[in-house]
Design an enzyme around this catalytic site. Structure first.
Site, mmCIF file in Angstrom:
data_model
loop_
_atom_site.group_PDB
_atom_site.id
_atom_site.type_symbol
_atom_site.label_atom_id
_atom_site.label_comp_id
_atom_site.label_asym_id
_atom_site.label_seq_id
_atom_site.Cartn_x
_atom_site.Cartn_y
_atom_site.Cartn_z
ATOM 1 C CG ASP A 160 -3.261 -0.360 -14.421
ATOM 2 O OD1 ASP A 160 -3.762 0.017 -13.352
ATOM 3 O OD2 ASP A 160 -3.926 -0.934 -15.325
ATOM 4 C CD1 TRP A 194 -7.011 1.533 -10.959
ATOM 5 C CD2 TRP A 194 -6.348 0.086 -9.373
ATOM 6 N NE1 TRP A 194 -6.282 0.547 -11.563
ATOM 7 C CE2 TRP A 194 -5.861 -0.358 -10.618
ATOM 8 C CE3 TRP A 194 -6.065 -0.665 -8.229
ATOM 9 C CZ2 TRP A 194 -5.102 -1.512 -10.762
ATOM 10 C CZ3 TRP A 194 -5.308 -1.813 -8.353
ATOM 11 C CH2 TRP A 194 -4.835 -2.231 -9.599
ATOM 12 C CG ASP A 216 -10.854 -0.244 -14.327
ATOM 13 O OD1 ASP A 216 -10.042 0.435 -13.672
ATOM 14 O OD2 ASP A 216 -10.515 -1.145 -15.119
HETATM 15 C C1 GLA Z 1 -6.827 -1.598 -15.146
HETATM 16 C C2 GLA Z 1 -7.006 -0.114 -15.479
HETATM 17 C C3 GLA Z 1 -7.800 0.010 -16.764
HETATM 18 C C4 GLA Z 1 -7.068 -0.715 -17.904
HETATM 19 C C5 GLA Z 1 -6.783 -2.155 -17.534
HETATM 20 C C6 GLA Z 1 -5.857 -2.832 -18.513
HETATM 21 O O1 GLA Z 1 -8.040 -2.209 -14.869
HETATM 22 O O2 GLA Z 1 -7.634 0.545 -14.426
HETATM 23 O O3 GLA Z 1 -8.021 1.362 -17.096
HETATM 24 O O4 GLA Z 1 -5.871 -0.029 -18.169
HETATM 25 O O5 GLA Z 1 -6.190 -2.257 -16.241
HETATM 26 O O6 GLA Z 1 -5.590 -4.164 -18.179
#
Ligand code: GLA
Length: 406
Positions: A160, A194, A216
């Site tokens: 991440d 992202w 997300d």
């Molecule tokens: C981010 C990621 C999600 C998930 C969360 C976990 O938002 O984009 O897919 O992994 O972190 O905290």
């Protein structure tokens, strides 16, 4: 007798050297242990969309059992991935510490269990100092963590992008790929950045097997949902889809755009909408990472997630990502070239009333006069031969998904 000219002789040996060794140096073989993985989009399950931080050994074991019992494994789902919150701290030697209450037997035991079922094991960490849920991240511990993951039998790492301050994304992901490779184990690298630094432009080069192309997903048809702290936003399924337009050329075997994990079965959309969600992910050659509770799926949800004909479109070995080839207001046509030259097509109705949608052969890259066989993938039914176009009524928020085979 003529004596050999010394310059000519050395030129001869030089050219011999160039011919023998330089092509090898230029076309250097990729010797990474991860060079030949994820040749089709990864399929599996991940804990985040349904369980967030509520992960435990018991839950993961029972979910792995459910992957097998539900027929998901037979349908091609392989990875069982634990997302954020399995880690609590680092010990005196900076080794990552697993939550001892939630994972009393440690991660190797979890990995061994998953492997004993013929499945693969995934974990999550972060390129920055902390994960998005505030757990210890990987920054500065990449090689140490990679050795640990390999010892646990990890096959897939989602990495991440929280708490990365001024870090360079490309360099950070290249670093973790180098660390994973140094462990000697083939590990899928899921770049979860992202889309901020356009990872589709460099994800393949740094050895990423998939990269998130958006923020997300949230379990709704469209629009956005604010985060609990009031900041903006996770986005609905169609908003995510709109952000995939223009990215198709970056995907291919071993390296995929990732429009985020599936919400199918989590309750925020209708079954019709979930069927559309799944069809679009398949046409996009997206990773199919289920995010619902597989232990108590309704039959409708099970049938969406395990539809072999739709999954075959996603997993087609040519590895082409599909594209939106037509948009008339709420009516869209998405098409994906398949290995055998045929096309998979999604007729998508985003509107609130049923409407007729057509895919013309021209939009699919075929000549008008071509006669082609059409098969309805959700109905599992051959519809016959068509020329120039195929049209069908499509319900509100629904799709008709077909293959068109000349
Ligand atoms: C981010 C990621 C999600 C998930 C969360 C976990 O938002 O984009 O897919 O992994 O972190 O905290």
């Amino acid at each position: 007798m003529k004596t050999k000219h010394p310059v000519a002789a050395s030129l001869f040996f030089l050219s011999l050297f160039v011919m023998m060794f330089v092509p090898g140096l230029i076309a250097q073989e990729n010797t990474s242990p991860s060079a030949h993985i994820a040749l089709t989009p990864p399929m599996g399950w991940n804990s985040w969309n349904k369980f967030a931080c509520n992960v435990s050994e018991d839950m993961i074991r029972s979910m792995a059992d459910a992957v097998v019992k539900s027929g998901m494994k037979d349908a091609g789902y392989q990875y069982v991935n634990i997302d954020d919150c399995w880690q609590v701290s680092r010990d005196a030697n900076a080794n990552i510490v697993v939550d001892p209450q939630r994972f009393p037997h440690g991660m190797k035991a979890v990995g061994d269990y998953i492997h004993s079922l013929g499945l693969k094991f995934g974990v999550y960490s972060d390129a920055g100092s902390k994960t998005c849920a505030g757990r210890p991240g990987g920054l500065g511990h990449e090689y140490q963590d990679a050795i640990q993951y390999a010892a646990w039998g990890v096959d897939y790492l989602k990495y991440d992008w929280c708490s990365t301050t001024t870090q360079d994304a490309r360099a950070s992901y290249a670093n973790i790929r180098a660390a994973l490779d140094a462990s000697g184990r083939a590990i899928v690298l899921s770049i979860c950045e992202w889309g901020t630094a356009k990872p589709w432009l460099w994800g393949k080069e740094v050895g990423g097997n998939l990269w998130r192309s958006t923020g997300d997903i949230t379990d709704k048809w469209t629009g956005a949902t604010k985060w609990p702290d009031g900041s903006c936003c996770s986005t609905g399924m169609l908003s995510i889809v709109d952000q995939q337009v223009g990215l198709a050329s970056y995907a291919g075997p071993g390296h995929w755009n990732d429009p985020d994990m599936l919400e199918v079965g989590n309750g925020g959309m209708t079954d019709t909408e979930y069927r559309s969600h799944f069809s679009l992910w398949a046409i996009l050659a997206a990773p199919l990472i289920a995010g619902n509770d597989l232990r108590d799926m309704r039959p409708e949800i099970h049938d969406i997630l395990t539809d072999k004909e739709v999954i075959a479109v996603d997993q087609d070995s040519l590895g082409r990502e599909g594209e939106r080839v037509r948009k008339n207001g709420d009516a869209e046509v998405w098409a994906k070239q398949l290995k055998d030259g045929s096309r998979a097509v999604v007729l998508l109705n985003r509107g609130s009333a049923e409407q007729e949608i057509s895919a013309s052969w021209e939009d699919l890259g075929y000549p008008d006069h071509l006669s082609a066989s059409v098969r309805d993938l959700w109905q599992h039914k051959d519809l016959g031969k068509f020329t120039a176009k195929f049209s069908a009524p499509v319900v509100s928020h629904g799709v008709v998904m077909i293959t068109v085979k000349p």
